[in-house]
Design a protein around this motif. Structure first.
Motif, PDB file in Angstrom:
ATOM      1  N   LEU A 192       0.824  -1.207   0.000  1.00 42.79           N
ATOM      2  CA  LEU A 192       0.000   0.000   0.000  1.00 42.79           C
ATOM      3  C   LEU A 192       0.856   1.255   0.000  1.00 42.79           C
ATOM      4  O   LEU A 192       0.527   2.244  -0.675  1.00 42.79           O
ATOM      5  CB  LEU A 192      -0.925  -0.009   1.220  1.00 42.79           C
ATOM      6  N   GLY A 193       1.950   1.236   0.748  1.00 45.31           N
ATOM      7  CA  GLY A 193       2.805   2.407   0.808  1.00 45.31           C
ATOM      8  C   GLY A 193       3.456   2.742  -0.512  1.00 45.31           C
ATOM      9  O   GLY A 193       3.864   3.894  -0.748  1.00 45.31           O
ATOM     10  N   LEU A 194       3.568   1.751  -1.416  1.00 43.31           N
ATOM     11  CA  LEU A 194       4.188   1.967  -2.728  1.00 43.31           C
ATOM     12  C   LEU A 194       3.156   2.065  -3.854  1.00 43.31           C
ATOM     13  O   LEU A 194       3.529   2.118  -5.032  1.00 43.31           O
ATOM     14  CB  LEU A 194       5.162   0.817  -3.017  1.00 43.31           C
ATOM     15  N   ASP A 195       1.870   2.111  -3.485  1.00 42.39           N
ATOM     16  CA  ASP A 195       0.783   2.146  -4.474  1.00 42.39           C
ATOM     17  C   ASP A 195       0.568   3.584  -4.946  1.00 42.39           C
ATOM     18  O   ASP A 195      -0.062   4.393  -4.264  1.00 42.39           O
ATOM     19  CB  ASP A 195      -0.490   1.587  -3.830  1.00 42.39           C
ATOM     20  N   ARG A 196       1.069   3.888  -6.135  1.00 38.08           N
ATOM     21  CA  ARG A 196       1.006   5.264  -6.641  1.00 38.08           C
ATOM     22  C   ARG A 196      -0.429   5.706  -6.916  1.00 38.08           C
ATOM     23  O   ARG A 196      -0.787   6.864  -6.652  1.00 38.08           O
ATOM     24  CB  ARG A 196       1.848   5.381  -7.920  1.00 38.08           C
ATOM     25  N   ARG A 197      -1.261   4.815  -7.415  1.00 38.64           N
ATOM     26  CA  ARG A 197      -2.651   5.193  -7.692  1.00 38.64           C
ATOM     27  C   ARG A 197      -3.378   5.554  -6.401  1.00 38.64           C
ATOM     28  O   ARG A 197      -4.156   6.513  -6.358  1.00 38.64           O
ATOM     29  CB  ARG A 197      -3.375   4.050  -8.402  1.00 38.64           C
ATOM     30  N   LEU A 198      -3.146   4.777  -5.358  1.00 37.74           N
ATOM     31  CA  LEU A 198      -3.766   5.071  -4.073  1.00 37.74           C
ATOM     32  C   LEU A 198      -3.272   6.406  -3.534  1.00 37.74           C
ATOM     33  O   LEU A 198      -4.065   7.229  -3.041  1.00 37.74           O
ATOM     34  CB  LEU A 198      -3.443   3.945  -3.095  1.00 37.74           C
ATOM     35  N   TYR A 199      -1.980   6.631  -3.642  1.00 35.39           N
ATOM     36  CA  TYR A 199      -1.411   7.911  -3.192  1.00 35.39           C
ATOM     37  C   TYR A 199      -2.026   9.069  -3.959  1.00 35.39           C
ATOM     38  O   TYR A 199      -2.372  10.114  -3.367  1.00 35.39           O
ATOM     39  CB  TYR A 199       0.105   7.896  -3.377  1.00 35.39           C
ATOM     40  N   ASP A 200      -2.190   8.913  -5.262  1.00 36.21           N
ATOM     41  CA  ASP A 200      -2.744  10.007  -6.071  1.00 36.21           C
ATOM     42  C   ASP A 200      -4.166  10.352  -5.637  1.00 36.21           C
ATOM     43  O   ASP A 200      -4.558  11.533  -5.634  1.00 36.21           O
ATOM     44  CB  ASP A 200      -2.724   9.623  -7.550  1.00 36.21           C
ATOM     45  N   VAL A 201      -4.941   9.335  -5.255  1.00 35.63           N
ATOM     46  CA  VAL A 201      -6.302   9.592  -4.766  1.00 35.63           C
ATOM     47  C   VAL A 201      -6.257  10.448  -3.506  1.00 35.63           C
ATOM     48  O   VAL A 201      -6.985  11.444  -3.371  1.00 35.63           O
ATOM     49  CB  VAL A 201      -7.036   8.263  -4.492  1.00 35.63           C
TER      50      VAL A 201
ATOM     51  N   GLY B 125       8.307   5.621  -0.084  1.00 32.13           N
ATOM     52  CA  GLY B 125       8.941   5.559  -1.399  1.00 32.13           C
ATOM     53  C   GLY B 125       7.981   5.579  -2.561  1.00 32.13           C
ATOM     54  O   GLY B 125       8.355   5.231  -3.688  1.00 32.13           O
ATOM     55  N   VAL B 126       6.740   6.010  -2.323  1.00 32.41           N
ATOM     56  CA  VAL B 126       5.735   5.960  -3.374  1.00 32.41           C
ATOM     57  C   VAL B 126       6.095   6.821  -4.580  1.00 32.41           C
ATOM     58  O   VAL B 126       5.682   6.524  -5.716  1.00 32.41           O
ATOM     59  CB  VAL B 126       4.357   6.378  -2.805  1.00 32.41           C
ATOM     60  N   ASP B 127       6.877   7.871  -4.373  1.00 31.74           N
ATOM     61  CA  ASP B 127       7.211   8.779  -5.474  1.00 31.74           C
ATOM     62  C   ASP B 127       8.531   8.412  -6.150  1.00 31.74           C
ATOM     63  O   ASP B 127       9.042   9.182  -6.966  1.00 31.74           O
ATOM     64  CB  ASP B 127       7.265  10.224  -4.969  1.00 31.74           C
ATOM     65  N   ARG B 128       9.094   7.241  -5.855  1.00 29.89           N
ATOM     66  CA  ARG B 128      10.322   6.800  -6.513  1.00 29.89           C
ATOM     67  C   ARG B 128       9.982   6.020  -7.792  1.00 29.89           C
ATOM     68  O   ARG B 128       8.827   5.636  -8.014  1.00 29.89           O
ATOM     69  CB  ARG B 128      11.145   5.910  -5.563  1.00 29.89           C
ATOM     70  N   ASP B 129      11.014   5.764  -8.610  1.00 28.25           N
ATOM     71  CA  ASP B 129      10.757   5.057  -9.865  1.00 28.25           C
ATOM     72  C   ASP B 129      10.474   3.574  -9.602  1.00 28.25           C
ATOM     73  O   ASP B 129      10.597   3.078  -8.481  1.00 28.25           O
ATOM     74  CB  ASP B 129      11.922   5.240 -10.840  1.00 28.25           C
ATOM     75  N   ASP B 130      10.086   2.881 -10.671  1.00 25.53           N
ATOM     76  CA  ASP B 130       9.664   1.486 -10.527  1.00 25.53           C
ATOM     77  C   ASP B 130      10.765   0.615  -9.936  1.00 25.53           C
ATOM     78  O   ASP B 130      10.506  -0.244  -9.079  1.00 25.53           O
ATOM     79  CB  ASP B 130       9.241   0.922 -11.890  1.00 25.53           C
ATOM     80  N   GLU B 131      11.996   0.818 -10.378  1.00 26.52           N
ATOM     81  CA  GLU B 131      13.108  -0.002  -9.889  1.00 26.52           C
ATOM     82  C   GLU B 131      13.333   0.211  -8.396  1.00 26.52           C
ATOM     83  O   GLU B 131      13.540  -0.746  -7.644  1.00 26.52           O
ATOM     84  CB  GLU B 131      14.377   0.338 -10.673  1.00 26.52           C
ATOM     85  N   ALA B 132      13.259   1.465  -7.978  1.00 23.40           N
ATOM     86  CA  ALA B 132      13.473   1.767  -6.559  1.00 23.40           C
ATOM     87  C   ALA B 132      12.348   1.188  -5.714  1.00 23.40           C
ATOM     88  O   ALA B 132      12.600   0.627  -4.637  1.00 23.40           O
ATOM     89  CB  ALA B 132      13.578   3.273  -6.358  1.00 23.40           C
ATOM     90  N   ARG B 133      11.118   1.314  -6.193  1.00 22.49           N
ATOM     91  CA  ARG B 133       9.992   0.788  -5.419  1.00 22.49           C
ATOM     92  C   ARG B 133      10.076  -0.733  -5.292  1.00 22.49           C
ATOM     93  O   ARG B 133       9.770  -1.305  -4.245  1.00 22.49           O
ATOM     94  CB  ARG B 133       8.660   1.206  -6.042  1.00 22.49           C
TER      95      ARG B 133
END
Length: 644
Positions: free
Chosen positions: A97-106, A134-142
């Motif tokens: 959940l902490g790395l879920d960008r769509r959830l963060y955007d909501v 780390g939700v705003d990091r790139d795919d590799e970092a996440r």
């Protein structure tokens, strides 16, 4: 609507294991469903969106709390293992959940304009948590962060388990235990081989190291105690430090200490060694003063001694207190029968905070030793439904957590669920040392904080949800009630019912002050170790520990020992063990608001309860303290206490 406490399973292993698994499965499934609704079809109103998120996090916390508790206290290994697996599932979901960008955007799109202060605070904290995840990091970092979090959970559990399960023993001829209290000796008969088994658990280790006349026995037990967990935990710790370092750097911090301190009162990792040095400097004068007294007494028995180490420290402190300060710990302990102390604790805190504790006979806890109470307001007019429930698990057993702590069982939220907390300690069933009484009051402070702050609106702020370097302050302050002569006389009586004399308590207080300077320096050694281990990540932990011990502690390293290996706070507190001293500075200032001649002043106690404890995490800790004191907290009360 009446809120019911959690229905616990029967104590047998099979039922408990199934219950833990089902609770984890159902709770995490419910959380996923709530998150899915929020992500795919978010409510139009920001407040409703926040409520969905808060409910989801509450469901996760409910699973996490039971899993952490049962993994540390359940008598059946299979149940502890299932609980550890549930902890891993919780960690995976939180990472996901902490790395879920769509959830963060909501959540980031929510307009805070119409939110009240508490909801706005929740939104701000939530978005900050996502960024730290780390939700705003790139795919590799996440992807790497997810892998790191998974391994961090595993290593942390292995570290805790290694300490919990490593109970060491020494075998001693009965005549070599001269000096031990008779009740202790009676509880430790010799085996078939004529030897007595002494363990490194606290009910054995503390009395033997304090009272046993045989220096070789004290040293043998001290070495065993300091080597718990070693060598198994050393590679685990090195891996833990490396994983945390990489995790912090992936979200933009130079070190783990910087990452960890950013959400604490101290604010920055670099401020930790400055604070450690400030305490160490303030403590140096009192430390050297009392150490000189201790060494003078030690050299009467060991004339050529250049110094004293921790194998002899407790024993010679006891001699100084008995011979020079007129306090005999073996006399003192006759006033502290465990059953009377436990009831006295409830009576004192009930009076102080306006509470009433009602025993629950059929709570169905995980072990027969556990006693359970429902907590009510003491005022009949406000009694109503219970405020929460507490469970006291206070005696040692195999496979149980070895120290003293308050565990959450249920986070309380107004109108949704009652707070439940568990006090986990390892006291003897008979007579207690007074410092164990102080520990019991301290840990109960966390329990009261958890219950009183379990009536807030948002789960995120429930219970002991303040900055982590503040959470010890209320507990440290409650220790003061375990030192007051009038308070102690209300429950501390000997076998004949005679109350502890007031003048003895005053002498005990003076005796306790002896050594506080060098004990503060020892705490700074531990704090420095927790910080520098995370920033330097030394390859040789023993060598690094020895260097820091020489810099901060007044006591030399005992050759061949590895104290860090069982220093469990490297797991939970990580780089932030300075927290205890930071909180103590605040605790001394908080206590200055109370009248020493009337510790139960109703107005002061109610103001403290309602302005510091009950708000939980709804405000910053500094603001809670300032609201209670009428000013910002200062270092002054602590410095005055340390110097006297």
């Amino acid at each position: 609507m009446t809120q019911l406490p959690l229905a616990l399973p029967a104590a047998d292993a099979e039922t408990s294991e199934e219950w833990v698994r089902n609770r984890a499965r159902d709770g995490l499934a419910a959380a996923r469903e709530l998150v899915e609704r929020l992500r795919e079809n978010p409510p139009a109103q920001p407040l409703e969106a926040l409520r969905l998120w808060d409910e989801a996090t509450l469901r996760i916390s409910d699973v996490a709390a039971v899993a952490e508790l049962f993994s540390n206290v359940h008598p059946a290994e299979a149940v502890r293992t299932s609980a550890e697996e549930a902890e891993q599932e919780v960690a995976r979901l939180r990472t996901e959940l902490g790395l879920d960008r769509r959830l963060y955007d909501v959540l980031a799109a929510l307009d805070p304009a119409d939110l009240d202060a508490a909801a706005t605070r929740l939104l701000e904290k939530t978005l900050r948590d996502f960024r730290r995840a780390g939700v705003d990091r790139d795919d590799e970092a996440r992807e790497r962060i997810a892998a790191l979090n998974e391994r961090l959970t595993e290593v942390g559990q292995e570290f805790s388990k290694a300490i919990r399960d490593d109970v060491r023993t020494i075998r001693v001829a009965p005549e070599r235990l001269a000096g031990l209290p008779q009740d202790w000796l009676d509880a430790h008969p010799a085996g078939d081989d004529g030897l007595v088994t002494v363990t490194t658990d606290y009910p054995d280790a503390i009395p033997v190291r304090t009272f046993c006349h045989d220096a070789d026995v004290r040293r043998e037990l001290t070495r065993a105690f300091l080597n718990r967990g070693w060598p198994a935990t050393e590679p685990l710790l090195r891996e833990l430090f490396d994983l945390r370092h990489e995790r912090a750097q992936l979200v933009g911090y130079e070190t783990w200490a910087d990452f960890d301190a950013a959400v604490k009162m101290i604010g920055a990792g670099a401020a930790i060694p400055d604070f450690v040095d400030r305490i160490a400097e303030a403590a140096e004068g009192p430390a050297r003063r009392d150490l000189a007294v201790l060494l003078e007494r030690y050299r009467r028995d060991v004339p050529a001694a250049e110094g004293i180490d921790t194998a002899d420290l407790a024993y010679y402190e006891e001699l100084v207190r008995r011979e020079q300060l007129d306090v005999d710990a073996q006399q003192v302990r006759t006033f502290f029968d465990f059953g009377k102390v436990r009831q006295g604790l409830l009576d004192v805190t009930g009076r102080l905070f306006g509470l009433r504790y009602e025993p629950v006979a059929d709570a169905g806890a995980w072990h027969a030793d556990v006693t359970t109470y429902d907590v009510f307001w003491a005022d009949a007019a406000d009694a109503g439904d219970p405020l929460g429930r507490i469970h006291l698990d206070l005696h040692p057993r195999e496979g149980k957590y070895k120290h003293a702590a308050q565990f959450t069982l249920v986070d309380g939220v107004a109108g949704r669920q009652l707070p439940e907390g568990v006090l986990v300690c390892n006291f003897s069933r008979g007579l207690m040392e007074h410092d164990q009484v102080v520990t019991l009051f301290h840990e109960f402070g966390h329990l009261v904080h958890h219950v009183l702050a379990g009536r807030v609106e948002w789960a995120r702020f429930s219970g002991v949800a303040t900055e982590w370097d503040f959470v010890e302050a209320p507990s440290q302050m409650l220790e003061e009630w375990a030192w007051d002569p009038d308070v102690l006389r209300s429950f501390a009586t000997d076998a004949d019912g005679v109350a502890i004399p007031a003048d003895l308590v005053e002498r005990m207080r003076r005796a306790d002050d002896f050594g506080k300077g060098y004990h503060a320096r020892t705490q700074m050694f531990y704090a420095a170790m927790s910080y520098w281990f995370h920033t330097d990540r030394p390859a040789d932990l023993t060598a690094a520990m020895r260097e820091l011990q020489a810099r901060y502690s007044m006591f030399a390293w005992i050759e061949g020992t590895h104290m860090f290996a069982s220093f469990g706070h490297l797991g939970g507190y990580s780089s932030g063990y300075y927290t205890y001293a930071w909180s103590q500075v605040i605790a001394k200032d908080l206590f200055s608001a109370f009248d020493a001649d009337d510790l139960f002043d109703a107005d002061v106690a109610a103001r403290y309860r309602d302005r510091v404890l009950a708000p939980g995490g709804t405000r910053d800790a500094a603001d809670l303290v300032a609201d209670f004191l009428g000013r910002p907290y200062t270092f002054d009360a602590y410095a005055e206490w340390l110097a006297r």
